[in-house]
Design a protein around this motif. Structure first.
Motif, PDB file in Angstrom:
ATOM      1  N   ALA A 116      57.005 -79.621 -21.259  1.00 49.40           N
ATOM      2  CA  ALA A 116      58.099 -79.729 -22.225  1.00 49.40           C
ATOM      3  C   ALA A 116      58.097 -81.099 -22.898  1.00 49.40           C
ATOM      4  O   ALA A 116      58.321 -81.203 -24.116  1.00 49.40           O
ATOM      5  CB  ALA A 116      59.440 -79.492 -21.521  1.00 49.40           C
ATOM      6  N   ALA A 117      57.832 -82.151 -22.126  1.00 51.99           N
ATOM      7  CA  ALA A 117      57.775 -83.500 -22.690  1.00 51.99           C
ATOM      8  C   ALA A 117      56.605 -83.636 -23.656  1.00 51.99           C
ATOM      9  O   ALA A 117      56.726 -84.282 -24.706  1.00 51.99           O
ATOM     10  CB  ALA A 117      57.661 -84.528 -21.560  1.00 51.99           C
ATOM     11  N   ALA A 118      55.482 -83.025 -23.313  1.00 49.26           N
ATOM     12  CA  ALA A 118      54.311 -83.083 -24.196  1.00 49.26           C
ATOM     13  C   ALA A 118      54.591 -82.363 -25.516  1.00 49.26           C
ATOM     14  O   ALA A 118      54.186 -82.839 -26.586  1.00 49.26           O
ATOM     15  CB  ALA A 118      53.102 -82.459 -23.497  1.00 49.26           C
ATOM     16  N   ILE A 119      55.267 -81.229 -25.442  1.00 46.67           N
ATOM     17  CA  ILE A 119      55.628 -80.501 -26.660  1.00 46.67           C
ATOM     18  C   ILE A 119      56.542 -81.361 -27.526  1.00 46.67           C
ATOM     19  O   ILE A 119      56.351 -81.471 -28.747  1.00 46.67           O
ATOM     20  CB  ILE A 119      56.314 -79.170 -26.300  1.00 46.67           C
ATOM     21  CG1 ILE A 119      55.301 -78.202 -25.694  1.00 46.67           C
ATOM     22  CG2 ILE A 119      56.979 -78.542 -27.530  1.00 46.67           C
ATOM     23  CD1 ILE A 119      55.914 -76.931 -25.130  1.00 46.67           C
ATOM     24  N   ALA A 120      57.536 -81.984 -26.905  1.00 50.55           N
ATOM     25  CA  ALA A 120      58.463 -82.829 -27.657  1.00 50.55           C
ATOM     26  C   ALA A 120      57.741 -84.015 -28.288  1.00 50.55           C
ATOM     27  O   ALA A 120      58.000 -84.375 -29.441  1.00 50.55           O
ATOM     28  CB  ALA A 120      59.586 -83.321 -26.741  1.00 50.55           C
ATOM     29  N   GLY A 121      56.834 -84.634 -27.527  1.00 51.14           N
ATOM     30  CA  GLY A 121      56.088 -85.769 -28.061  1.00 51.14           C
ATOM     31  C   GLY A 121      55.221 -85.380 -29.243  1.00 51.14           C
ATOM     32  O   GLY A 121      55.159 -86.094 -30.255  1.00 51.14           O
ATOM     33  N   ALA A 122      54.544 -84.226 -29.135  1.00 47.38           N
ATOM     34  CA  ALA A 122      53.705 -83.756 -30.238  1.00 47.38           C
ATOM     35  C   ALA A 122      54.554 -83.410 -31.452  1.00 47.38           C
ATOM     36  O   ALA A 122      54.189 -83.695 -32.598  1.00 47.38           O
ATOM     37  CB  ALA A 122      52.891 -82.543 -29.796  1.00 47.38           C
TER      38      ALA A 122
END
Length: 271
Positions: free
Chosen positions: A33-39
């Motif tokens: 979820a954090a990776a999606i938000a960062g991208a």
């Protein structure tokens, strides 16, 4: 290889990987979820194409990172949400002082809430697994059915000034598909409140289509076709999750009101 074939192959690979992490849940899913938000935030910033906004974007990116790390580490939701609010305020102040407007702070707010909503919806328990699978089923079925029904039936455009390819028939077909898929997941999971969940699925389908249109509006405003090129056949991450994150935020907020910010899935998906 046609663009449709490329989209299908990419989708199968992505769905397999995402479902595997979803099944594991916990920290692994919160990292996803954090990776999606960062991208999302990175692509949000690159869409604008403002070379003079590097500092504001960097400040907002660092603040977003702090918020997402707090979520991954499992801090209480109320505290992390408060941190997000303070981060957006600080980013907005820095951006205003630098004469950059509110683009980077807006991206911080949207990407941050999207990542937190996904991470906390899944949580660590079975209720969270059902909630995320329900969300995925509704959004993915909406996307697929809207695409194929729209191409097959055509008809009046849904929002020609924003996204000329979308039709009213596709939107209706997507909503029907989303409701059927959501109810199927709920029934297979042994949930008894199927009429209520059918209404929830319909609302999420409409919201996911709204999220898709919102991203289309952003791209049209800035004159770009895709948010990025990371995913073959789909463009960027934001292109792929535009409807998902809008629906995730809505589902999280409803769940948080019903069962608390830390255990939102228990509000609708407790078996």
């Amino acid at each position: 290889m046609s663009n449709l074939q490329l989209r299908i192959i990419s989708s199968v690979v992505l769905i397999t990987a995402v479902l595997a992490v979803t099944y594991v849940g916990g920290v692994a899913f919160r990292i996803l979820a954090a990776a999606i938000a960062g991208a999302m935030f990175y692509e949000w910033c690159t869409i604008s194409g403002k070379p003079g906004a590097k500092r504001s974007q960097a400040v907002a990116g660092v603040l977003l990172g702090v918020v997402l790390v707090a979520m991954v580490l499992g801090y209480a939701a109320i505290g992390v949400l408060g941190l997000l609010v303070l981060s957006v305020a600080a980013s907005l102040l820095e951006s205003r002082v630098g004469g950059q407007g509110g683009w980077a702070p807006s991206g911080l707010a949207y990407a941050g809430l999207a990542g937190l909503s996904l991470g906390w919806l899944r949580g660590d328990g079975h209720d969270g697994l059902v909630a995320i699978l329900f969300l995925f089923a509704v959004v993915w079925a909406t996307d697929i059915c809207a695409y194929f029904v729209g191409r097959s039936l055509g008809g009046p455009k849904l929002a020609p000034a924003i996204s000329p390819g979308k039709t009213q028939s596709g939107a209706l077909g997507g909503a029907v598909g989303g409701v059927l898929a959501g109810v199927a997941v709920a029934a297979a999971s042994g949930l008894g409140n199927l009429p209520l969940l059918a209404l929830v699925a319909f609302a999420l389908s409409v919201i996911s289509q709204g999220g898709d249109l919102f991203e289309s509006w952003i791209k049209r405003r800035h004159g770009v076709k895709d948010s990025g090129n990371l995913i073959p056949g789909h463009g960027g991450v934001f292109d792929r999750v535009d409807g998902l994150v809008a629906a995730a935020i809505a589902l999280y907020l409803v769940g948080a009101l019903m069962a608390g910010a830390d255990n939102p899935a228990q509000g609708l998906f407790a078996s």
